[in-house]
Design a protein around this motif. Structure first.
Motif, mmCIF file in Angstrom:
data_model
loop_
_atom_site.group_PDB
_atom_site.id
_atom_site.type_symbol
_atom_site.label_atom_id
_atom_site.label_comp_id
_atom_site.label_asym_id
_atom_site.label_seq_id
_atom_site.Cartn_x
_atom_site.Cartn_y
_atom_site.Cartn_z
ATOM 1 N N GLY A 350 -2.382 2.242 9.359
ATOM 2 C CA GLY A 350 -2.705 2.611 8.103
ATOM 3 C C GLY A 350 -1.750 3.776 7.715
ATOM 4 N N LEU A 351 -1.007 4.248 8.832
ATOM 5 C CA LEU A 351 -0.280 5.404 8.603
ATOM 6 C C LEU A 351 1.135 5.321 9.327
ATOM 7 C CD1 LEU A 351 -2.138 8.797 9.084
ATOM 8 C CD2 LEU A 351 -1.309 7.857 7.040
ATOM 9 N N ASN A 352 2.321 5.716 8.702
ATOM 10 C CA ASN A 352 3.640 5.455 9.216
ATOM 11 C C ASN A 352 4.194 6.910 9.521
ATOM 12 O OD1 ASN A 352 3.796 2.687 8.455
ATOM 13 N ND2 ASN A 352 4.026 3.248 6.477
ATOM 14 N N PRO A 353 4.997 6.900 10.583
ATOM 15 C CA PRO A 353 5.780 8.227 10.972
ATOM 16 C C PRO A 353 6.443 8.812 9.669
ATOM 17 C CG PRO A 353 6.109 6.473 12.560
ATOM 18 C CD PRO A 353 5.566 5.651 11.564
ATOM 19 N N GLY A 354 6.277 9.997 9.550
ATOM 20 C CA GLY A 354 6.723 10.722 8.467
ATOM 21 C C GLY A 354 6.100 10.761 7.195
ATOM 22 N N ASP A 355 4.931 10.132 7.077
ATOM 23 C CA ASP A 355 3.833 10.368 6.042
ATOM 24 C C ASP A 355 3.347 11.908 5.989
ATOM 25 O OD1 ASP A 355 3.973 8.050 5.203
ATOM 26 O OD2 ASP A 355 2.254 7.098 6.233
ATOM 27 N N LYS A 356 3.172 12.409 4.751
ATOM 28 C CA LYS A 356 2.566 13.709 4.561
ATOM 29 C C LYS A 356 1.121 13.672 4.443
ATOM 30 C CE LYS A 356 6.958 15.786 3.210
ATOM 31 N NZ LYS A 356 7.639 16.576 1.963
ATOM 32 N N VAL A 357 0.346 13.961 5.365
ATOM 33 C CA VAL A 357 -1.111 13.918 5.064
ATOM 34 C C VAL A 357 -1.857 15.201 4.724
ATOM 35 C CG1 VAL A 357 -3.235 13.485 6.484
ATOM 36 C CG2 VAL A 357 -1.169 11.876 7.010
ATOM 37 N N ILE A 358 -2.600 15.318 3.687
ATOM 38 C CA ILE A 358 -3.081 16.436 3.042
ATOM 39 C C ILE A 358 -4.341 16.840 4.062
ATOM 40 C CG2 ILE A 358 -4.191 17.440 1.169
ATOM 41 C CD1 ILE A 358 -2.658 15.486 -0.696
#
Length: 401
Positions: A350-358
């Motif tokens: 569900g997430l990729n490297p580099g995603d900015k998670v709040i």
């Protein structure tokens, strides 16, 4: 022309002002003071190899343990150790009255001397009969009997030597030595007590506590799940390092390793026993203590760690995160987070490297809303409004404020 009275006119003006305020509030919804995007704290995620940590109950046991028992019967004359101290292998612990065993040695020595004298006479007789038998001066039977008597005397000498050796062994056993090096416990027997050979009650117990064992029980179901995960390829086996949490909740501070696992499942508990070895130079761990073991049995490859405050779950348990998308707008993302790792959720999809998670300020934003992403825990200078309103111009606040 309709004439409005003063009260009606006042109500109309108030309604008009309220409508204008509502429209202004709706227009500024999702933005910070002064119309700026809401600052939120984010973490930029990346893939990493994450150890699979399992928390299991364990119990300590001595690395070596020996119960000291007497091997001869007698009265204890001396105790030669301090209870609770460290003793060395071979160190004398007790002395049993040696008098009867010294007498046995003397008797065995006398029996040996007697047997040796008889052997000497029998050999001389047999040697004397040999030429006479060849000359037929005596019967062959007499010579044969003389030889048999000499052989019997030789056997008697061998028996006497064995009896003497046994007597000496028993005499040596009147001093009871320490079989191993370790910490000795209390003495059950006192000076003057009568002890017997191979008695059921131990005189004392010696335990080696450095290193020390920790026996851990893991359910067969967990082991089966681990082996299936290893077969999928995204999880690899690792050296099973173990950390301990003690009964007072503190970390032990030293790392142990799993030496082996029992090859069978305990039918009564449905568990498999794992045995780990820990250094214990300070003697902090004592046999019988209950501990919590944290075992890293495998490593999950290419997983993503997300702080727990950045993951929310619906009533069905489905996990979601908020990420900063294109144009710095909030995007809701469904993820799979099967387990925690300390203060993080382990996200497997569900997430990729580099995603900015709040992870900070999530309560103030919603999907589609523009935000100002800043690194988590970074303080920001925020304008509070017109100078003089509220008594101040600028204030410092965190991204999660």
């Amino acid at each position: 022309m309709v004439r409005l009275t003063a009260p009606v006119l006042a109500c109309a003006l108030l309604a008009s002002c309220g409508s204008s305020d509502d429209q202004a509030g709706q227009a500024g919804q999702g933005q910070g003071q002064g119309g700026a995007p809401v600052p939120v704290g984010v973490v930029t995620v990346k893939q990493a190899n994450v150890p699979l940590i399992t928390d299991l109950a364990g119990r300590t046991s001595a690395y070596e343990s020996s119960e000291v028992r007497p091997q001869v019967s007698g009265v204890i004359r001396k105790r030669l150790f301090t209870q609770g101290s460290i003793v060395r292998a071979g160190q004398t612990l007790y002395r049993i009255d040696p008098a009867p065993y010294e007498a046995d040695v003397q008797q065995a020595q006398a029996n040996l001397q007697s047997a040796q004298a008889t052997l000497k006479a029998a050999k001389v007789k047999a040697d004397r009969y040999e030429p006479l038998a060849k000359m037929q001066a005596i019967s062959q039977q007499d010579y044969t009997d003389a030889q048999a008597q000499a052989n019997e005397a030789a056997a008697s000498v061998a028996q006497a030597k064995a009896a003497l050796r046994t007597a000496k062994i028993n005499l040596n056993r009147t001093t009871v030595p320490a079989p191993i090096t370790g910490r000795i416990g209390r003495s059950v027997a006192t000076v003057g007590a009568l002890v017997t050979e191979n008695q059921s009650d131990a005189l004392t117990t010696i335990q080696r506590l450095d290193p020390i064992y920790v026996d851990i029980r893991q359910s067969s179901g967990d082991i089966l799940a681990l082996r299936r995960a290893l077969g999928k390829g995204d999880t690899v086996a690792s050296k099973a390092n173990v950390r301990l949490t003690l009964e007072d909740g503190e970390d032990y501070g030293r790392v142990g390793t799993v030496d082996f696992a029992e090859p069978t499942v305990d039918e009564s508990t449905g568990t498999v026993t794992l045995r780990a070895t820990f250094p214990n130079p300070e003697g902090l761990l004592l046999p019988g203590m209950y501990v919590t073991a944290h075992i890293a049995q495998a490593i999950q490859r290419d997983a993503i760690l997300v702080p727990q405050q950045g993951v929310t779950r619906d009533p069905k348990g489905n996990a979601t995160v908020l990420v900063v998308g294109d144009g710095n707008k909030v995007v809701s993302r469904s993820v799979k987070a099967p387990r925690t790792q300390g203060a993080y959720w382990v996200v497997t999809s569900g997430l990729n490297p580099g995603d900015k998670v709040i992870v900070q300020g999530t309560a103030k934003v919603r999907p589609g809303q523009p935000v100002k992403p800043v690194p988590a825990d970074t303080p920001q200078k925020l304008t509070t409004g017109t100078k003089g309103a509220g008594g101040g111009g600028n204030s410092s606040a965190g991204a999660g404020s």
